[in-house]
Design a protein around this motif. Structure first.
Motif, PDB file in Angstrom:
ATOM      1  N   ASP A  92      -7.921  63.275  14.359  1.00 18.49           N
ATOM      2  CA  ASP A  92      -7.397  64.392  15.142  1.00 18.49           C
ATOM      3  C   ASP A  92      -5.885  64.417  15.310  1.00 18.49           C
ATOM      4  O   ASP A  92      -5.304  65.492  15.479  1.00 18.49           O
ATOM      5  CB  ASP A  92      -8.040  64.391  16.543  1.00 18.49           C
ATOM      6  CG  ASP A  92      -9.498  64.824  16.507  1.00 18.49           C
ATOM      7  OD1 ASP A  92      -9.857  65.610  15.611  1.00 18.49           O
ATOM      8  OD2 ASP A  92     -10.279  64.371  17.364  1.00 18.49           O
ATOM      9  N   ILE A  93      -5.214  63.240  15.291  1.00 15.41           N
ATOM     10  CA  ILE A  93      -3.820  63.238  15.748  1.00 15.41           C
ATOM     11  C   ILE A  93      -2.769  63.360  14.649  1.00 15.41           C
ATOM     12  O   ILE A  93      -1.601  63.580  14.950  1.00 15.41           O
ATOM     13  CB  ILE A  93      -3.514  61.974  16.584  1.00 15.41           C
ATOM     14  CG1 ILE A  93      -3.588  60.707  15.713  1.00 15.41           C
ATOM     15  CG2 ILE A  93      -4.419  61.877  17.787  1.00 15.41           C
ATOM     16  CD1 ILE A  93      -3.110  59.466  16.435  1.00 15.41           C
ATOM     17  N   CYS A  94      -3.148  63.224  13.387  1.00 15.36           N
ATOM     18  CA  CYS A  94      -2.149  63.302  12.323  1.00 15.36           C
ATOM     19  C   CYS A  94      -1.532  64.700  12.274  1.00 15.36           C
ATOM     20  O   CYS A  94      -2.237  65.708  12.245  1.00 15.36           O
ATOM     21  CB  CYS A  94      -2.785  62.973  10.969  1.00 15.36           C
ATOM     22  SG  CYS A  94      -1.642  63.108   9.575  1.00 15.36           S
ATOM     23  N   VAL A  95      -0.179  64.755  12.275  1.00 17.19           N
ATOM     24  CA  VAL A  95       0.526  66.035  12.200  1.00 17.19           C
ATOM     25  C   VAL A  95       1.088  66.274  10.809  1.00 17.19           C
ATOM     26  O   VAL A  95       1.845  67.228  10.596  1.00 17.19           O
ATOM     27  CB  VAL A  95       1.662  66.102  13.252  1.00 17.19           C
ATOM     28  CG1 VAL A  95       1.094  66.068  14.649  1.00 17.19           C
ATOM     29  CG2 VAL A  95       2.666  64.986  13.032  1.00 17.19           C
ATOM     30  N   ARG A  96       0.728  65.391   9.847  1.00 16.43           N
ATOM     31  CA  ARG A  96       1.155  65.513   8.459  1.00 16.43           C
ATOM     32  C   ARG A  96       2.680  65.610   8.346  1.00 16.43           C
ATOM     33  O   ARG A  96       3.225  66.451   7.621  1.00 16.43           O
ATOM     34  CB  ARG A  96       0.456  66.698   7.795  1.00 16.43           C
ATOM     35  CG  ARG A  96      -1.047  66.488   7.686  1.00 16.43           C
ATOM     36  CD  ARG A  96      -1.795  67.674   7.156  1.00 16.43           C
ATOM     37  NE  ARG A  96      -1.751  68.817   8.036  1.00 16.43           N
ATOM     38  CZ  ARG A  96      -2.411  68.919   9.198  1.00 16.43           C
ATOM     39  NH1 ARG A  96      -3.169  67.921   9.607  1.00 16.43           N
ATOM     40  NH2 ARG A  96      -2.324  69.985   9.938  1.00 16.43           N
ATOM     41  N   CYS A  97       3.357  64.706   9.085  1.00 19.35           N
ATOM     42  CA  CYS A  97       4.830  64.700   9.077  1.00 19.35           C
ATOM     43  C   CYS A  97       5.383  64.130   7.779  1.00 19.35           C
ATOM     44  O   CYS A  97       6.541  64.375   7.436  1.00 19.35           O
ATOM     45  CB  CYS A  97       5.349  63.888  10.264  1.00 19.35           C
ATOM     46  SG  CYS A  97       5.005  62.105  10.178  1.00 19.35           S
ATOM     47  N   GLU A 122      -6.309  62.866   4.245  1.00 25.98           N
ATOM     48  CA  GLU A 122      -6.685  64.276   4.328  1.00 25.98           C
ATOM     49  C   GLU A 122      -7.929  64.571   3.491  1.00 25.98           C
ATOM     50  O   GLU A 122      -8.654  65.544   3.743  1.00 25.98           O
ATOM     51  CB  GLU A 122      -5.516  65.148   3.870  1.00 25.98           C
ATOM     52  CG  GLU A 122      -5.595  66.593   4.302  1.00 25.98           C
ATOM     53  CD  GLU A 122      -5.375  66.791   5.795  1.00 25.98           C
ATOM     54  OE1 GLU A 122      -5.648  67.906   6.269  1.00 25.98           O
ATOM     55  OE2 GLU A 122      -4.945  65.840   6.483  1.00 25.98           O
ATOM     56  N   ARG A 129     -12.907  68.484   9.292  1.00 28.25           N
ATOM     57  CA  ARG A 129     -12.616  69.795   9.869  1.00 28.25           C
ATOM     58  C   ARG A 129     -13.621  70.852   9.381  1.00 28.25           C
ATOM     59  O   ARG A 129     -14.114  71.667  10.156  1.00 28.25           O
ATOM     60  CB  ARG A 129     -11.202  70.237   9.485  1.00 28.25           C
ATOM     61  CG  ARG A 129     -10.093  69.422  10.104  1.00 28.25           C
ATOM     62  CD  ARG A 129      -8.761  70.172   9.986  1.00 28.25           C
ATOM     63  NE  ARG A 129      -7.630  69.265  10.165  1.00 28.25           N
ATOM     64  CZ  ARG A 129      -6.967  68.702   9.172  1.00 28.25           C
ATOM     65  NH1 ARG A 129      -7.318  68.962   7.927  1.00 28.25           N
ATOM     66  NH2 ARG A 129      -5.952  67.901   9.411  1.00 28.25           N
ATOM     67  N   CYS A 173       4.156  55.047  10.501  1.00 27.39           N
ATOM     68  CA  CYS A 173       3.515  56.202  11.141  1.00 27.39           C
ATOM     69  C   CYS A 173       3.941  56.295  12.601  1.00 27.39           C
ATOM     70  O   CYS A 173       3.739  55.362  13.373  1.00 27.39           O
ATOM     71  CB  CYS A 173       1.997  56.079  11.050  1.00 27.39           C
ATOM     72  SG  CYS A 173       1.128  57.429  11.906  1.00 27.39           S
ATOM     73  N   TYR A 175       2.585  57.794  14.940  1.00 30.10           N
ATOM     74  CA  TYR A 175       1.416  57.796  15.814  1.00 30.10           C
ATOM     75  C   TYR A 175       0.590  56.511  15.685  1.00 30.10           C
ATOM     76  O   TYR A 175      -0.412  56.355  16.371  1.00 30.10           O
ATOM     77  CB  TYR A 175       0.522  59.009  15.514  1.00 30.10           C
ATOM     78  CG  TYR A 175       1.123  60.320  15.943  1.00 30.10           C
ATOM     79  CD1 TYR A 175       0.957  60.802  17.240  1.00 30.10           C
ATOM     80  CD2 TYR A 175       1.866  61.090  15.064  1.00 30.10           C
ATOM     81  CE1 TYR A 175       1.511  61.995  17.638  1.00 30.10           C
ATOM     82  CE2 TYR A 175       2.433  62.282  15.447  1.00 30.10           C
ATOM     83  CZ  TYR A 175       2.251  62.730  16.741  1.00 30.10           C
ATOM     84  OH  TYR A 175       2.813  63.919  17.140  1.00 30.10           O
TER      85      TYR A 175
END
Length: 559
Positions: A92-97, A122, A129, A173, A175
């Protein structure tokens, strides 16, 4: 049929990092020989209670998946989302930075965007998802979701077996997402379909039923060590008589089986034997728990737990006080990070205490298990070893921080303290390639097979590049480490990329420097190589070793 690995220059000149023109969801993996491992043998999978054992081939279109494969995968994914809170959070928390994008050795060595840790994760996150989240179910690709298909399963198999679970990406990372944990879960799920590689499945089966990854029977394991003892006697001049399966010994010693079988691990094993003889240590080997390594770590959590337990079951049967472990990577990550929640605490054992120094290893108060490197460092600190580091002067050594012992358990200073005590010539690789940021050998997590050699050489390119730098700048000719898989994997990697550099375990270098009571002239090292030949190659003056033929008055009949 053997696959020809491209020459180093071919890889370097064709390596690119341009993303494909089409969307990543629309690209399919190419199962090219040299870039994937063979499927697990039917007998090995069945031996561990695995389901859907069958003949199949990754390069073939039909993988013969079980009839309800979609239901199996969805249920497996749902189960692990419920059981492992960290996995749910990571989904849930990965923002694909993209902070991790260029940190993976496989992305650097292949240029394949799906080897970016963010995109590799992903591959499974998109299915999470698309199958479990409302937005993904309704909006599909617009919400980053996709449906579960056979092509997705093939993609998982291809790319999650191009991750060595080294966790370098996690260091960067913001996060703290642990991509290795995602790989572990992904492998667990595809294992539910009988999709396992043989270099993991067969060692796991052998270890569970026989005691070690190589399938060495108890008498063969003992004979292998006795064979090494004859080499020790020839090269060092001392006779060592270790015990096996002896009840009442103070310490049970457990090491990866590669150390009693494979080059250069066997020289590390000789190092253990010489060190313990020097100290007069009260220890015993087990021919039943004859494996410290844990390939269950690359399979699923339950198998990891089963294989870890055998060491503790044997320690209880033999009635030892504590366990001393050899140089292994995943063995120690399992003990350090998973033991307490899987099998521990080991209350039938005592908190380890060094009988030579009195040091209590409080860090092992639950696992009751100490790494041979921290044990050796403690002995050196308290002046319990007689050392002559000049015996290693023909080596200019650099240090490879093995992923699982460095990032996985914080073993950063202890090996360097030992290395500086037994070698006079030590050079560090660049800061961004060592310690917490160390590059992987490129063949960990069960990927050190023979059929995927191109994949391994590509994955090991960043590590080899750092070694080449210190070789060319400082004349480094030896790469040291404390991991059995690394010793086995780095040797062909160096032969391929930096053939001027050899590979050794730390205990081998310790034994080279040890001054043993009753030793011979020590004109050869543990590998049987003439010291003066090595010194000549290193541009050092020869040592005047006594001639053994003259020592006793010459040959018989010369009087």
């Amino acid at each position: 049929m053997a696959t020809q690995t491209p020459k180093p220059q071919e890889i370097l000149t064709t390596l690119g990092h341009q993303p494909p023109s089409e969307n990543w969801m629309d690209t399919k993996p190419e199962f090219r020989p040299g870039m994937y491992c063979h499927p697990v043998k039917i007998a090995s999978l069945e031996g561990m209670g695995g389901k859907y054992a069958r003949e199949w081939a990754p390069a073939e279109p039909d993988w013969k998946l079980p009839a309800d494969w979609k239901g199996i995968v969805k249920e497996g994914l749902k189960d692990r989302l419920n059981r492992f809170r960290s996995f749910q959070v990571f989904m849930d928390i990965c923002v694909r930075c993209g902070a991790c994008a260029d940190k993976c050795h496989f992305f650097i060595g292949t240029g394949d965007p799906k080897n970016m840790p963010v995109l590799r994760a992903e591959l499974i996150r998109s299915v999470y998802r698309g199958e479990f989240k409302t937005a993904g179910k309704i909006l599909g690709k617009l919400a980053g979701g996709r449906k579960l298909t056979e092509e997705v399963i093939k993609e998982w198999f291809y790319y999650f077996f191009q991750c060595t679970e080294c966790r370098r990406c996690s260091v960067f990372c913001p996060y703290g997402i642990d991509t290795a944990e995602i790989t572990i879960i992904a492998r667990e799920i595809i294992n539910l379909l009988g999709l396992q590689i043989d270099w993991i499945g067969t060692p796991v089966n052998a270890c569970y039923h026989i005691g070690n990854h190589l399938g060495l029977k108890p008498h063969t394991f003992k004979e292998n060590i006795e064979y090494l003892l004859s080499d020790v006697e020839e090269n060092v001049g001392i006779t060592i008589e270790p015990t096996f399966n002896r009840k009442g010994a103070e310490i049970l010693f457990v090491t990866p089986s590669g150390d009693v079988f494979a080059d250069p691990g066997i020289f590390t094993c000789m190092g253990y034997l010489i060190l313990f003889e020097h100290l007069g240590l009260d220890y015993t080997w087990s021919t039943y728990a004859s494996e410290g390594g844990n390939f269950g770590f690359f399979t699923n959590n339950e198998t990891m737990k089963r294989l870890n337990y055998k060491m503790y079951a044997e320690s209880k049967r033999l009635g030892v006080k504590w366990i001393l472990g050899g140089e292994c990577g995943h063995m120690w990550r399992v003990v350090h990070q998973y033991m307490d929640t899987m099998n521990g605490p080991a209350d039938h054992l005592e908190v380890p205490k060094n009988p030579l120094t009195g040091t209590v290893f409080a860090n092992a108060r639950s696992t009751k298990m100490v790494h041979v490197t921290e044990f050796t460092a403690d002995c050196i600190k308290h002046n319990k070893l007689k050392l002559d580091p000049s015996r290693n002067d023909h080596y200019t050594v650099t240090w490879h921080d093995s992923c699982n012992t460095s990032r996985g358990m914080g073993f950063l200073e202890e090996p360097r303290f030992v290395l500086n005590s037994v070698c006079n010539n030590f050079v560090e690789m660049p800061d961004t390639t060592i310690r917490e940021q160390t590059f992987c050998c490129g063949s960990g997590s069960g990927l050190n097979a023979g059929e995927n050699m191109e994949q391994r050489m590509r994955g090991g390119l960043p590590r080899a590049n750092a070694v080449r730098y210190v070789h060319e700048k400082h004349g480094v000719n030896l790469l040291g480490n404390i991991c059995a898989i690394d010793r086995a994997s780095l040797k062909p990697l160096m032969d391929y990329w930096v053939p001027e550099v050899a590979v050794a375990g730390l205990s081998e270098l310790v034994a080279n420097a040890l001054i043993m009571e009753g030793e011979n002239a020590r004109s050869t090292n543990l590998r049987g190589e003439e010291i003066n030949d090595l010194r000549e190659e290193a541009g050092l003056p020869p040592i005047d070793f006594p001639d053994p033929d003259e020592e006793g008055g010459g040959e018989e009949g010369d009087e």
